[in-house]
Scaffold this active site. Structure first.
Site, short mmCIF file in Angstrom:
data_model
loop_
_atom_site.label_atom_id
_atom_site.label_comp_id
_atom_site.label_asym_id
_atom_site.label_seq_id
_atom_site.Cartn_x
_atom_site.Cartn_y
_atom_site.Cartn_z
N ASP A 136 18.47 115.94 -29.19
CA ASP A 136 18.83 116.53 -27.91
C ASP A 136 18.72 115.49 -26.79
OD1 ASP A 136 16.08 116.40 -27.77
OD2 ASP A 136 15.78 118.54 -27.42
N ASP A 193 18.40 118.47 -33.94
CA ASP A 193 17.36 119.07 -33.10
C ASP A 193 17.69 120.52 -32.76
OD1 ASP A 193 15.68 116.93 -32.92
OD2 ASP A 193 16.29 116.34 -30.90
N LYS A 248 15.04 119.69 -36.72
CA LYS A 248 13.81 119.18 -36.11
C LYS A 248 13.40 120.12 -34.99
CE LYS A 248 13.70 115.25 -33.66
NZ LYS A 248 13.20 115.70 -32.31
N GLU A 302 10.28 120.93 -32.01
CA GLU A 302 9.18 120.36 -31.25
C GLU A 302 8.08 121.39 -31.01
OE1 GLU A 302 10.30 118.53 -27.58
OE2 GLU A 302 12.00 117.46 -28.46
N GLU A 322 5.72 111.04 -31.78
CA GLU A 322 6.22 110.23 -30.68
C GLU A 322 5.11 109.86 -29.70
OE1 GLU A 322 9.67 110.32 -27.15
OE2 GLU A 322 9.62 111.89 -28.69
#
Length: 266
Positions: free
Chosen positions: A45, A84, A112, A114, A181
């Site tokens: 994204d 994402d 993916k 978050e 990250e």
């Protein structure tokens, strides 16, 4: 290259061979990256900032992700495609399942997502329904307003231990990969040893199982003129994009990237 599968990626970790990933948003670059031998193509994204010119990833819609995933699928030559789940498209397991189905139908082989431990129920739901999950922890850009900016995570012992515990719980829930990250290099190493699934780092030191960068960053392209500490311009000294890609792959595989200058300390 022959088609990369999740089994192949797990075998790379077991053999101690580093894994390469780059972001990718269109068919032309999908062909270039996969032909060069980049093992994983991430429709991130980040396209909200790189392609659309926003100052964060938050404005990106699911429709954008589906469109760009389909583009990458058409140009791919054997790379493993990850897409994402964009902001507010996975607020419940049911919504995540609906959103992920669209990405998988567009060509993704993994999604993916978050977040933290609270994602465990969502990971279970997706995995039960045949959707492999990469759990993105550490600095999660969709939470930039909660963090108060793009800040390094896991620098104190309590926060570091919590991230390790989160990774373990997400793996137990079914996550087949972890992306971490912007954490100290020592924590990246600890995380990779704490779980059996591949751990891919961006700004997480050289000892994760693999590395990812934003494609435009590693090609030296930026509309702001600024790059994060963990970025290296692989176009320097190269005649063309294929040369830069080959240089990136070689540097990840032999462990020379990231070097100390690209890493965060505790």
């Amino acid at each position: 290259m022959s088609s990369v599968t999740l089994t192949h990626l797990k075998n790379l970790k077991q053999r101690g061979e580093k894994i390469t990933m780059l972001t990718c948003y269109d068919a032309t670059f999908a062909h270039e990256l996969s032909t060069a031998g980049v093992e994983m193509l991430l429709i991130g994204d980040t396209l909200g900032m790189i392609l659309q010119g926003h100052d964060s990833t938050l404005p990106v819609r699911l429709e954008d992700m589906v469109y760009h995933t389909a583009c990458v699928k058409r140009g791919n030559n054997g790379g493993f495609i990850i897409a994402d789940l964009s902001f507010m498209t996975c607020c419940s397991p049911e919504q995540a399942l609906h959103s992920s189905a669209q990405l998988m139908q567009a060509g993704a082989q993994m999604v993916k997502i978050e977040g933290g431990e609270w994602l465990c129920d969502t990971v279970r739901q997706l995995t039960r329904n045949g959707i492999p999950v990469c759990a993105h922890i550490g600095l999660t850009p969709q939470s930039v307003n909660v963090f108060g900016g793009f800040k390094v995570q896991g620098r104190d012992s309590h926060q570091a231990a919590a991230l390790v515990d989160t990774a373990k719980k997400l793996e137990e829930a079914g996550a087949a990969m972890v992306l971490v990250e912007a954490v100290p290099a020592s924590l990246g190493r600890t995380l990779s040893g704490a779980v059996s699934v591949p751990v891919i780092g961006i700004g997480a030191g050289p000892d994760t199982d693999g590395q990812v960068l934003v494609l435009h960053d590693m090609l030296g392209l930026s509309i702001t003129g600024r790059s994060p500490k963990f970025v290296k311009n692989f176009m320097k000294g190269q005649d063309d994009i294929q040369g830069a890609l080959k240089s990136y792959i070689a540097a990840v595989k032999d462990g020379s990237f990231p070097s100390a200058e690209h890493c965060y300390s505790e």
